[in-house]
Scaffold this motif. Structure first.
Motif, mmCIF file in Angstrom:
data_model
loop_
_atom_site.group_PDB
_atom_site.id
_atom_site.type_symbol
_atom_site.label_atom_id
_atom_site.label_comp_id
_atom_site.label_asym_id
_atom_site.label_seq_id
_atom_site.Cartn_x
_atom_site.Cartn_y
_atom_site.Cartn_z
ATOM 1 N N LEU B 227 0.864 -1.218 0.003
ATOM 2 C CA LEU B 227 0.022 -0.038 -0.049
ATOM 3 C C LEU B 227 0.874 1.164 -0.027
ATOM 4 O O LEU B 227 2.041 1.164 0.788
ATOM 5 N N THR B 228 0.505 2.223 -0.781
ATOM 6 C CA THR B 228 1.372 3.422 -0.821
ATOM 7 C C THR B 228 0.540 4.304 0.221
ATOM 8 O O THR B 228 -0.679 4.383 0.828
ATOM 9 N N LEU B 229 1.295 5.397 0.433
ATOM 10 C CA LEU B 229 0.730 6.548 1.243
ATOM 11 C C LEU B 229 -0.358 7.200 0.579
ATOM 12 O O LEU B 229 -1.430 7.596 1.526
ATOM 13 N N LYS B 230 -0.700 7.125 -0.596
ATOM 14 C CA LYS B 230 -1.652 7.871 -1.515
ATOM 15 C C LYS B 230 -2.890 7.077 -1.058
ATOM 16 O O LYS B 230 -3.949 7.303 -0.964
ATOM 17 N N LYS B 262 4.363 -1.643 3.380
ATOM 18 C CA LYS B 262 3.451 -0.304 3.672
ATOM 19 C C LYS B 262 4.222 0.901 3.612
ATOM 20 O O LYS B 262 5.281 0.869 4.782
ATOM 21 N N GLU B 263 3.915 1.796 2.957
ATOM 22 C CA GLU B 263 4.688 3.220 2.763
ATOM 23 C C GLU B 263 4.099 3.808 3.964
ATOM 24 O O GLU B 263 3.139 4.450 4.126
ATOM 25 N N LYS B 264 4.938 3.968 5.247
ATOM 26 C CA LYS B 264 4.378 4.725 6.103
ATOM 27 C C LYS B 264 4.781 6.385 6.118
ATOM 28 O O LYS B 264 3.883 7.310 6.292
ATOM 29 N N GLU B 265 5.855 6.678 5.554
ATOM 30 C CA GLU B 265 6.411 7.777 5.167
ATOM 31 C C GLU B 265 7.210 7.767 3.693
ATOM 32 O O GLU B 265 7.730 6.625 3.607
ATOM 33 N N PRO B 266 7.321 8.784 2.928
ATOM 34 C CA PRO B 266 8.259 8.548 1.912
ATOM 35 C C PRO B 266 9.454 8.158 2.316
ATOM 36 O O PRO B 266 10.222 8.647 3.100
ATOM 37 N N GLY B 267 10.050 6.823 2.006
ATOM 38 C CA GLY B 267 11.564 6.430 2.251
ATOM 39 C C GLY B 267 11.369 5.611 3.481
ATOM 40 O O GLY B 267 12.380 5.177 3.963
ATOM 41 N N PRO B 304 12.952 3.785 -1.060
ATOM 42 C CA PRO B 304 11.739 4.043 -1.967
ATOM 43 C C PRO B 304 10.732 2.705 -1.799
ATOM 44 O O PRO B 304 11.232 1.509 -1.757
ATOM 45 N N LEU B 305 9.474 2.935 -1.856
ATOM 46 C CA LEU B 305 8.534 1.616 -1.724
ATOM 47 C C LEU B 305 9.002 0.742 -2.974
ATOM 48 O O LEU B 305 8.991 -0.561 -2.645
ATOM 49 N N LEU B 311 13.474 -5.763 -2.903
ATOM 50 C CA LEU B 311 14.163 -6.461 -1.907
ATOM 51 C C LEU B 311 13.547 -7.480 -0.953
ATOM 52 O O LEU B 311 14.179 -8.711 -0.960
ATOM 53 N N ILE B 312 12.236 -7.523 -0.685
ATOM 54 C CA ILE B 312 11.442 -8.314 0.114
ATOM 55 C C ILE B 312 11.080 -9.671 -0.811
ATOM 56 O O ILE B 312 11.474 -10.684 -0.363
ATOM 57 N N LYS B 313 10.843 -9.276 -2.074
ATOM 58 C CA LYS B 313 10.690 -10.457 -2.829
ATOM 59 C C LYS B 313 11.913 -11.224 -3.057
ATOM 60 O O LYS B 313 11.809 -12.552 -3.139
ATOM 61 N N GLU B 314 13.004 -10.712 -3.377
ATOM 62 C CA GLU B 314 14.308 -11.519 -3.264
ATOM 63 C C GLU B 314 14.521 -12.180 -1.988
ATOM 64 O O GLU B 314 14.992 -13.552 -2.160
ATOM 65 N N LYS B 315 14.371 -11.535 -0.963
ATOM 66 C CA LYS B 315 14.414 -12.416 0.154
ATOM 67 C C LYS B 315 13.643 -13.364 0.346
ATOM 68 O O LYS B 315 13.940 -14.875 0.959
ATOM 69 N N MET B 316 12.272 -13.440 -0.049
ATOM 70 C CA MET B 316 11.401 -14.270 0.047
ATOM 71 C C MET B 316 11.585 -15.600 -1.042
ATOM 72 O O MET B 316 11.592 -16.601 -0.369
#
Lengths: 323, 323
Positions: B227-230, B262-267, B304-305, B311-316
């Motif tokens: 999910l994005t901040l938007k 989840k994007e909590k804040e940009p970055g 960035p999101l 990165l998470i997809k790679e680790k998974m």
């Protein structure tokens, strides 16, 4: 209405050679779990036992069916006992009524409040959260310690019918049975993963569509969502993959009455109704030719989808006014 | 690591006049339920007791807080006992560490496997499904029969941390406690409705958005949503309203590893990870500077999101290869 005792019913089953078991149409976790538990128990005793069905077992419950279910009315003749479980009248086993009546003795084990004694032997307890609770008591009365697979089926029956021990029908007895299932080595998480963590992505997609239609009515005390045939076709979702959407709609804050309305075919509309704490949806469903429990009921309407949505909203608004 | 006994800890609490209770940051049902249960018990004994928090209690848990929580470090001085519950080190109570250390005696009751003895008295049991289980045992050791409100808090703690008795951490003991709660008159459905059926429609809307982003990876054994901040801004959803999305992602058939990003804040990207039956997400989270349990862990990434998702997809994918 007077029940037989578990002892009387246990004796009937222990004395039988051939038993056919009848869960209700569109079987759910309690129907299949209860049927599987007693079928396995009877087979462990060397008896011929099958679960006679008239619709497919839902995908997420298939793991409970270890060769028990059949559509074949000729699978066995000269049936000693016809046993219906979680099923309280012939309208809930319509294509199997004739075969059911063939049993030399008929038995009903059920927990629906609307069930009347219609068999030779009956045990109907509307206070039981699930028929699985009653089947468990019956198995113990038969003098048998359930094995792990029987325990898994009992867990499936009780956890699904109690909304995972959250609904108001949950009792102390449900939890005591669970403690006993741990004692016999049931891996409840394994069963739970089979039932609940076995969703196709299409299910999440159709859920997303339903959520996007939610309308709040009655000053926040009602919520309604719907799905069209086109939604089902476009997402590729299967019919039973919308089964739990109604629980999500009920979960909205302040909502006492929830409805989920689904176009099954053009002009054939299935309505699922739920009440939260104070409402009674059995009455609304009965008014519209359906049935069920106070907190969970349903009906089928024969009209276009938009008309059905409006009719249900009207009925809910009336019920909300009476709260 | 050696635990004190419940008896020793009970004596410390019974001998205290003023107790401050510290649940972990971003408190969940077990943290708030456990804290509320022991706070009420201490107050019933005539003691001064508060729950000192540093973030808001989530809306759906506010009903458990009957005037117990405070942000005010000056609410009481000369504290006899600082008691942290469901919270295993100072990083989980960062803005309260100084006040915590002021207690004449410090006590820790926790069920996290990563917790080390850091207090004067410690009871850490990673086999317990919830800290609520331990608090319940402690209250009984204090010689007290919990009242209904204490029982409600214990139910909230255990039902939330066991995924309503479905997760693999659920034990026989959890169900035996539930049976006892029925004995003292706890209406578990009332509590459940407060916790789970108190959702704003915005929650269902943000859930629908997350579902529409689901990607299946690793040959069907991994699933990722984001999910994005938007998304948050456009739906008006509150941060905690996305908390259970990760469980839905894990529920997909065949998925052993699930991630919700989840994007909590940009970055600033919050990652929730879950394993189903065979995976271990504690390792992935630890590699990325986070922590948690084998089946439920998380971390925060500063990037960035889209980078975080990759990165998470790679680790998974790596973890899936090792299954």
């Amino acid at each position: 209405m007077k029940n037989n005792t578990f002892k009387e019913i246990a004796e009937v089953l222990l004395g039988a050679g051939k038993v056919l078991i009848y869960p209700h149409i569109n079987p759910d976790g309690d129907a299949i779990g209860s049927a599987a538990a007693i079928c396995r128990t009877l087979r462990n005793l060397g008896k011929t036992a099958y679960i006679l069905i008239e619709d497919e077992v839902p995908d997420n419950l298939k793991f409970l069916d270890k060769g028990y279910t059949t559509f074949d009315h000729k699978i066995t003749e000269d049936v000693d006992v016809s046993l219906c479980v979680d099923c309280g009248d012939f309208s809930r086993l319509p294509a199997r009524e004739e075969k059911f009546r063939e049993g030399k003795v008929t038995v009903c084990i059920d927990h629906h409040g609307t069930t009347e004694n219609f068999c030779d032997y009956n045990y109907v307890d509307p206070q039981a959260a699930a028929t699985g609770e009653l089947i468990y008591a019956l198995i113990k009365e038969m003098g048998i310690v359930p094995d792990v697979e029987t325990g898994e089926a009992i867990f499936a029956a009780i956890t699904t019918d109690t909304g995972n021990f959250q609904y108001s029908n949950t009792t102390r007895n449900c939890h005591l049975i669970m403690a006993e299932l741990f004692d016999i080595g049931v891996d409840t998480n394994k069963v739970s993963v089979e039932i609940y963590e076995n969703e196709r992505p299409e299910k999440l997609m159709i859920t997303a569509r339903a959520f996007s239609t939610i309308e709040i009515i009655g000053g926040g005390r009602g919520a309604v969502a719907h799905l069209t045939l086109k939604d089902m076709e476009e997402t590729g979702a299967r019919p039973f993959e919308t089964d739990r959407i109604i629980e999500n709609i009920r979960s909205i804050s302040g909502v006492e009455y929830a409805a989920f309305i689904k176009e099954k075919e053009p002009g054939v509309i299935r309505v699922s109704l739920r009440a939260k704490r104070r409402g009674d949806v059995a009455k609304i469903a009965a008014d519209l030719g359906g049935g069920g429990h106070v907190k969970a009921a349903g009906c089928t309407l024969y009209m276009p989808l938009d008309q059905a949505v409006n009719l249900i909203k009207e009925k809910m608004e009336e019920a909300i006014k009476a709260l």
